[in-house]
Design an enzyme around this catalytic site. Structure first.
Site, PDB file in Angstrom:
ATOM      1  N   ARG A   1       0.838  -1.205   0.000  1.00  0.00           N
ATOM      2  CA  ARG A   1       0.000   0.000   0.000  1.00  0.00           C
ATOM      3  C   ARG A   1       0.871   1.253   0.000  1.00  0.00           C
ATOM      4  NH1 ARG A   1      -2.376   1.235   5.903  1.00  0.00           N
ATOM      5  NH2 ARG A   1      -0.693   0.380   7.151  1.00  0.00           N
TER       6      ARG A   1
ATOM      7  N   ASP B   1      -6.198  -4.017   0.745  1.00  0.00           N
ATOM      8  CA  ASP B   1      -6.862  -3.087  -0.185  1.00  0.00           C
ATOM      9  C   ASP B   1      -5.938  -1.970  -0.671  1.00  0.00           C
ATOM     10  OD1 ASP B   1      -6.636  -1.603   2.118  1.00  0.00           O
ATOM     11  OD2 ASP B   1      -8.801  -1.410   2.474  1.00  0.00           O
TER      12      ASP B   1
ATOM     13  N   ASP C   1      11.241  -6.466   8.172  1.00  0.00           N
ATOM     14  CA  ASP C   1      10.864  -5.534   7.099  1.00  0.00           C
ATOM     15  C   ASP C   1      10.676  -4.128   7.648  1.00  0.00           C
ATOM     16  OD1 ASP C   1       8.607  -6.988   8.335  1.00  0.00           O
ATOM     17  OD2 ASP C   1       7.381  -5.569   7.225  1.00  0.00           O
TER      18      ASP C   1
HETATM   19  P1  AMP Z   1       3.242  -3.326   8.132  1.00  0.00           P
HETATM   20  O1  AMP Z   1       2.403  -4.018   9.166  1.00  0.00           O
HETATM   21  O2  AMP Z   1       2.842  -1.921   7.837  1.00  0.00           O
HETATM   22  O3  AMP Z   1       4.718  -3.463   8.379  1.00  0.00           O
HETATM   23  O4  AMP Z   1       2.943  -4.100   6.771  1.00  0.00           O
HETATM   24  C1  AMP Z   1       3.307  -5.438   6.521  1.00  0.00           C
HETATM   25  C2  AMP Z   1       2.986  -5.790   5.102  1.00  0.00           C
HETATM   26  O5  AMP Z   1       1.584  -5.719   4.870  1.00  0.00           O
HETATM   27  C3  AMP Z   1       3.625  -4.902   4.048  1.00  0.00           C
HETATM   28  O6  AMP Z   1       3.948  -5.703   2.937  1.00  0.00           O
HETATM   29  C4  AMP Z   1       2.508  -3.944   3.705  1.00  0.00           C
HETATM   30  O7  AMP Z   1       2.655  -3.395   2.425  1.00  0.00           O
HETATM   31  C5  AMP Z   1       1.302  -4.842   3.788  1.00  0.00           C
HETATM   32  N1  AMP Z   1       0.068  -4.106   4.067  1.00  0.00           N
HETATM   33  C6  AMP Z   1      -0.308  -3.513   5.235  1.00  0.00           C
HETATM   34  N2  AMP Z   1      -1.516  -2.951   5.119  1.00  0.00           N
HETATM   35  C7  AMP Z   1      -1.936  -3.180   3.839  1.00  0.00           C
HETATM   36  C8  AMP Z   1      -3.120  -2.854   3.095  1.00  0.00           C
HETATM   37  N3  AMP Z   1      -4.118  -2.179   3.642  1.00  0.00           N
HETATM   38  N4  AMP Z   1      -3.177  -3.251   1.816  1.00  0.00           N
HETATM   39  C9  AMP Z   1      -2.173  -3.934   1.245  1.00  0.00           C
HETATM   40  N5  AMP Z   1      -1.057  -4.292   1.890  1.00  0.00           N
HETATM   41  C10 AMP Z   1      -0.926  -3.905   3.171  1.00  0.00           C
HETATM   42 MG    MG Z   2       6.063  -2.106   7.645  1.00  0.00          MG
END
Ligand code: AMP
Ligand code: MG
Length: 478
Positions: free
Chosen positions: A94, A126, A253
């Protein structure tokens, strides 16, 4: 002001998009229905050499991703990551990297839109973001910056005029994030795992040139890279700890190669000092609790080291020995930064034999008396005793005497111990005013205060009050 060639002062140079195409997907942001800019960081815009006044007037379509800035070549970056200990293929699901802006001073920054639609890496997501969490990232990242902690920053938030479906329907928003890069440990995990690591050296060389140019000509550049990242992460994690910050989701990540704090999903500042503080709703085992951060840092760095092994030596045993030697430096860096930082917090102008026991004793007494972390250090900095349990504890009074004997420099302390942090109850209040009532004045006031953390807030104690953290919960991927 903004002619066509140098529109708004942008100066894009997109080196990441020149890497092998396994590292990204070329994808444009998804346009928003009716963008409205609700936050704009003029000070940051100016420091990037941008035309802040014009961007404030015309920025919303650009910061929503509806129109591209001249020179931008949007991509979504590929990466993997250990999430709570398990490796997954991730990538920008996203986020859209608009490109790299080079400032008039020659500094290079990634400009990224977060919440601007789906990409190849979205999996079931999304691709969108809700307004509350984007404002939260804006507030906390700017607070971290003001506290002198390396961090990604926030340039703008626009609402999209569309709803995002979470547990309920929420207003959608896009955050513009500025980072010295978005290279992560997870980017290396991706490169090491993809097609037998055939693009790993390319990524490592790119990283060296971008973040550690002095190491390019080092006799062992990749070992030097590992050591440099270890040093920066040790320094960063100590800085977090010394302001009571709990990152909350230290997946690989979410660990940058630049040493900047990234991903403000479930983070929060603790009030009462406790090593076991956890805010994230999904961190049921406390893997990423306040006190676990140094050891999780080490675990993540070990994952980083593993990715680099083939570049250290063709002989695996030799490569592992080099990695282990590098990883061994982590504890030393941690201790050194911890000691230097704590001396500053306690106003000690020189090192003493029994500094460590003195620091540790204070923390022990704070934990025992459930003392507020920020307010305790600030009270010591102001030379005042608070009407609280800690300050009545006989053991503390004894500690206080021993500390006084070190003739602390209170002025130094006031430059190291913030008067204000973004307290959870204040952040929540600001977010609900904005999200529920469209009233941004509370966010603005909070920002003003947390952007000057070493100054006593003018209008009273609300910003300094510790609310009961018990039960305060934060959420990932919101
Ligand atoms: P995060 O929890 O922000 O570190 O995200 C972990 C993974 O989930 C990453 O690959 C993000 O791009 C993906 N991600 C988090 N929220 C969304 C979303 N609403 N739509 C698509 N991918 C998401
Ligand atoms: Mg992240």
């Amino acid at each position: 002001m903004s002619d066509d060639k140098n529109q708004f002062g942008w100066n894009f140079d997109n080196t990441y998009a020149r890497l092998s195409d396994v590292f990204f997907e070329r994808v444009n942001p998804t346009p928003a229905r009716s963008p409205v800019m609700v936050m704009f960081n003029e000070e940051l815009a100016r420091s990037l050499g941008l035309d802040a006044a014009e961007l404030a007037k015309q920025g919303q379509n650009y910061f929503a991703g509806n129109t591209l800035f001249k020179g931008s070549e949007p991509i979504a970056m590929a990466y993997a990551g250990h999430q709570f200990g398990r490796i997954n293929m991730l990538g920008d699901g996203r986020a859209n990297l608009l490109g790299e802006h080079v400032t008039p001073k020659g500094e290079r920054f990634d400009i990224q839109l977060k919440g601007a639609g789906r990409t190849r890496y979205s999996r079931r997501g999304d691709g969108l973001a809700a307004l509350g969490p984007m404002l939260r990232e804006y507030i906390i990242s700017e607070a971290m910056f003001a506290l002198g902690i390396p961090t990604t920053r926030s340039l703008a938030v626009v609402t999209t005029g569309e709803q995002v479906i979470r547990e309920t329907a929420l207003p959608g928003a896009v955050l513009t994030r500025v980072a010295s890069s978005h290279l992560r440990v997870g980017t290396f995990e991706f490169a090491a795992g993809f097609e037998q690591g055939k693009n790993l050296r390319e990524l490592a060389d790119y990283t060296l040139r971008r973040h550690y140019p002095d190491l390019v000509s080092h006799p062992e550049p990749y070992v030097a890279l590992l050591k440099a990242v270890i040093e920066r992460q040790a320094s960063l994690i100590v800085k977090w700890m010394q302001v009571g910050f709990v990152h909350g989701v230290m997946n690989t990540d979410n660990m940058t190669i630049s040493g900047e704090t990234i991903d403000y999903g479930p983070c929060a500042f603790m009030d009462r000092f406790s090593l076991s503080t956890v805010f994230s709703s999904i961190d049921v085992q406390g893997r990423y609790s306040y006190g676990q951060q140094p050891s999780i840092g080490q675990w993540n760095l070990a994952r980083f080291a593993e990715t680099l092994l083939p570049l250290f030596s063709a002989n695996q045993e030799e490569a592992i020995a080099k990695a282990e030697e590098a990883l061994d430096t982590y504890a030393e860096h941690l201790q050194r930064h911890w000691a230097t930082g704590m001396r500053g917090k306690l106003g000690m102008v020189s090192a003493g034999e029994d500094d460590m026991p003195l620091f540790n004793r204070l923390l022990e007494l704070m934990e025992r008396n459930q003392a507020d972390y920020t307010n305790t250090f600030r009270a010591l900095s102001n030379g005042v005793m608070l009407d609280e349990a800690l300050f009545k504890d006989a053991d503390f009074l004894e500690w206080h005497k021993a500390w006084q004997a070190r003739k602390p420099d209170l002025k130094l302390m006031r430059s190291r111990n913030p008067a204000v942090i973004p307290r959870n109850h204040m952040v929540e209040k600001a977010l609900s005013a904005a999200v529920e009532r469209g009233d941004y004045s509370v966010v603005q006031r909070l920002l003003e205060v947390v952007q000057n953390p070493f100054v006593e807030p003018g209008d009273g104690d609300e910003f300094k009050k510790a609310a009961d953290d018990e039960g305060y919960q934060t959420f990932c991927g919101t």
